[in-house]
Scaffold this active site. Structure first.
Site, mmCIF file in Angstrom:
data_model
loop_
_atom_site.group_PDB
_atom_site.id
_atom_site.type_symbol
_atom_site.label_atom_id
_atom_site.label_comp_id
_atom_site.label_asym_id
_atom_site.label_seq_id
_atom_site.Cartn_x
_atom_site.Cartn_y
_atom_site.Cartn_z
ATOM 1 N N LYS A 29 -11.492 -41.417 -14.291
ATOM 2 C CA LYS A 29 -12.114 -42.548 -14.959
ATOM 3 C C LYS A 29 -13.573 -42.562 -14.499
ATOM 4 C CE LYS A 29 -13.436 -47.005 -15.397
ATOM 5 N NZ LYS A 29 -14.733 -47.506 -14.841
ATOM 6 N N GLY A 45 -14.996 -47.403 -3.760
ATOM 7 C CA GLY A 45 -15.688 -48.507 -4.423
ATOM 8 C C GLY A 45 -15.629 -49.776 -3.606
ATOM 9 N N SER A 46 -15.748 -50.890 -4.298
ATOM 10 C CA SER A 46 -15.850 -52.187 -3.630
ATOM 11 C C SER A 46 -14.502 -52.649 -3.089
ATOM 12 C CB SER A 46 -16.395 -53.237 -4.595
ATOM 13 O OG SER A 46 -15.434 -53.530 -5.600
ATOM 14 N N GLY A 86 -12.680 -54.813 -6.022
ATOM 15 C CA GLY A 86 -12.113 -53.989 -7.085
ATOM 16 C C GLY A 86 -11.022 -53.076 -6.581
ATOM 17 N N GLY A 87 -11.248 -52.474 -5.419
ATOM 18 C CA GLY A 87 -10.251 -51.570 -4.858
ATOM 19 C C GLY A 87 -8.975 -52.283 -4.482
ATOM 20 N N GLU A 93 -11.090 -46.074 -0.528
ATOM 21 C CA GLU A 93 -12.123 -46.343 0.464
ATOM 22 C C GLU A 93 -12.863 -47.588 -0.014
ATOM 23 O OE1 GLU A 93 -16.368 -44.509 1.338
ATOM 24 O OE2 GLU A 93 -14.772 -43.036 1.627
ATOM 25 N N CYS A 131 -21.436 -45.467 2.141
ATOM 26 C CA CYS A 131 -20.269 -46.108 2.736
ATOM 27 C C CYS A 131 -20.337 -46.099 4.255
ATOM 28 C CB CYS A 131 -18.996 -45.434 2.260
ATOM 29 S SG CYS A 131 -19.028 -43.640 2.405
ATOM 30 N N GLU A 134 -18.989 -56.416 4.663
ATOM 31 C CA GLU A 134 -20.002 -55.504 4.139
ATOM 32 C C GLU A 134 -20.871 -56.162 3.074
ATOM 33 O OE1 GLU A 134 -20.211 -50.966 2.377
ATOM 34 O OE2 GLU A 134 -18.581 -52.269 1.709
#
Length: 505
Positions: A184, A241-242, A245-246, A265, A302, A390
């Site tokens: 994606k 990603g965030s 969202g993750g 991650e 990251c 973060e």
């Protein structure tokens, strides 16, 4: 190949460039927006079914076949080098040198996995010989080997258009394992995703792979991503990603009728501990080097070292030198307007807290951001865990620790991290011996006298950590150990040789 690449704006599904019934516009830093097909659940379904069909061929193919495929992908990416750099810089705003280095990392890890599977040690083969005369009961012959898990879904990352996206580490390790991949694409760099997909298609055709071995579905909405995680034919997910969202996708993966591993991650502030003797000997150098690491790539790594813990005795000078170094850094474009907006919201959240004092602030407008520095004391940091969350971008928090005991308390209070760092001299050994066992529990990689930005792609690399750094504490997304995410052990008891996988026969 010319660097004048014009995207088709289509998905690549099972070897065909597929138009969409809907579309979206890219948002490049420079140049005109381009139109791309907007992926739907139906597109994901077609790609996943093609991947499942491919698995029956690709999953049982020889290691040499897959290694040659990975090498061919690397060759095809390199042949498009100038074009990839040109479109990548337009879309992301990353400098050409950074993208050229990232392209080398991408092709390097493809070739590394080719070498890794040719060697075959990753298969962890085991063989228990039969003991027909054993008393009180005979023992059967048992052989064990690692086998591919099935089709894998991969999410492109915003901050690495090449190394963590279309043909990045997740895709490379999944293909090496024998797992077809459905990517994606990230909406921040859809043209870059397409030209890399074009390179993969060339390698598919050159090496005679099943066309369903790789597909790319573009999207700037949640529909395609959620459909990818939910699809019953997808057996694992790779995500960078965030945290928000993750975590949402992780919950979907675990709520399926058949839960699947979600290798995400998600977030890390990568604390740096400056121990007392190192602080006395080279505090100014550490302050300036930390500021350089913090602002590298506009803080969009990251492994960005967002928190630094310093002895209170040298804190004033350290703050001054860090602020001076940050003050010399100009505002630069971030990867997307959304990321820049999120950075400003995060900065405002920290700035509005009574728990910190702002030591340096520089304004950024629109898509641009400039670094910010905040200062707090150890007690306050321990009492306000939100300071350890973060903020993606060049934002740093300096924590003034009252003494070694408080440094240890801060280490104990950390959430999971990708990395932790010790700045130490020989006189700091006793304190470091107390910190290291704590930091082992908190992070996947511990550094001494360095900075975490820059992750070597190598056999011994661990790029993961306890939650929320990643969703699986035992795995890495960088280095050859990453292949283990997409394999599972299968034992064969008393099977004739001609029924065994070729890696056991």
């Amino acid at each position: 190949m010319s660097d004048n690449f014009k995207p088709r704006g289509r998905h690549l599904i099972a070897g065909e460039w597929v138009e969409g019934s809907q579309s979206f516009q890219s948002d490049p830093v420079s140049g005109e927006p381009q139109t791309f097909a907007l992926g739907t659940a139906a597109d994901i379904d077609r790609a996943a079914k093609a991947a499942e069909d491919a698995f029956w061929v690709f999953g049982s193919s020889s290691r040499e076949n897959r290694a040659a495929f990975l090498d061919a992908i690397a060759d095809a990416i390199e042949a498009r080098g100038a074009a990839i750099t040109a479109i990548g810089t337009r879309e992301s705003g990353l400098p050409a040198g950074r993208l050229e280095g990232e392209r080398g990392r991408t092709t390097g890890q493809l070739r590394l996995f080719a070498s890794h599977i040719r060697d075959g040690a990753y298969l962890d083969k085991r063989h228990d010989l039969a003991m027909p005369d054993r008393k009180p009961a005979p023992r059967p012959e048992i052989k064990l080997v690692q086998r591919p898990i099935g089709p894998v879904g991969v999410f492109g990352a915003s901050n690495f258009p090449l190394a963590f996206s279309t043909a990045g580490g997740d895709t490379a390790s999944a293909l090496a394992a024998g797992c077809p991949v459905v990517v994606k694409g990230h909406p921040g760099h859809p043209g870059t995703a397409e030209i890399v997909a074009e390179a993969i298609l060339e390698a598919i055709e050159k090496t005679g792979q099943h066309p369903g071995t790789f597909s790319l579905v573009q999207s700037n909405t949640n529909e395609a991503g959620e459909a990818l995680v939910r699809h019953p034919l997808i057996k694992a997910i790779g995500f960078t990603g965030s945290l928000g969202g993750g975590r949402a996708l992780f919950d979907i993966a675990n709520s399926r009728e058949e839960p699947i591993p979600f290798f995400g991650e998600l977030g890390s502030v990568n604390p740096v501990f400056v121990l007392p003797e190192a602080a006395k000997a080279r505090g100014e150098t550490i302050a300036r080097d930390w500021a350089a690491s913090l602002t590298m790539g506009v803080g969009q790594f990251c492994t960005n070292p967002g928190i630094i813990v310093v002895p209170d005795a040298i804190a004033e000078g350290f703050e001054r030198h860090a602020a001076e170094a940050l003050g010399a850094v100009q505002a630069q474009p971030m990867l997307s307007k959304g990321i820049a907006d999120a950075f400003r919201r995060g900065s405002a959240r920290i700035a509005g807290s009574n728990a910190v004092r702002q030591a340096h602030a520089a304004d950024g407008n629109g898509r641009e951001a400039a670094p910010a520095l905040f200062v707090t004391d150890g007690d306050t940091f321990l009492d306000n865990p939100e300071l350890g969350e973060e903020v993606f971008g060049p934002l740093g928090i300096m924590v003034r620790a009252a003494g070694p005991e408080q440094m240890l308390a801060i280490a104990h209070g950390l959430r999971g991290q990708l990395t932790t760092t010790l700045q130490l001299d020989s006189g700091d050994t006793d304190l470091a011996k107390q910190l290291v066992p704590v930091l082992e529990r908190k992070s996947g990689r511990i550094l001494a006298n360095g900075y975490p930005t820059g992750v070597e792609v190598a056999d011994a690399m661990m790029h993961g950590g306890p939650y929320p750094a990643s969703t699986n504490v035992s795995t890495t997304s960088v280095g050859t150990l990453a292949i283990r995410r997409f394999l599972r052990p299968v034992a064969y008891q008393n099977l004739p040789a001609d029924l065994l996988p070729q890696d056991l026969a």
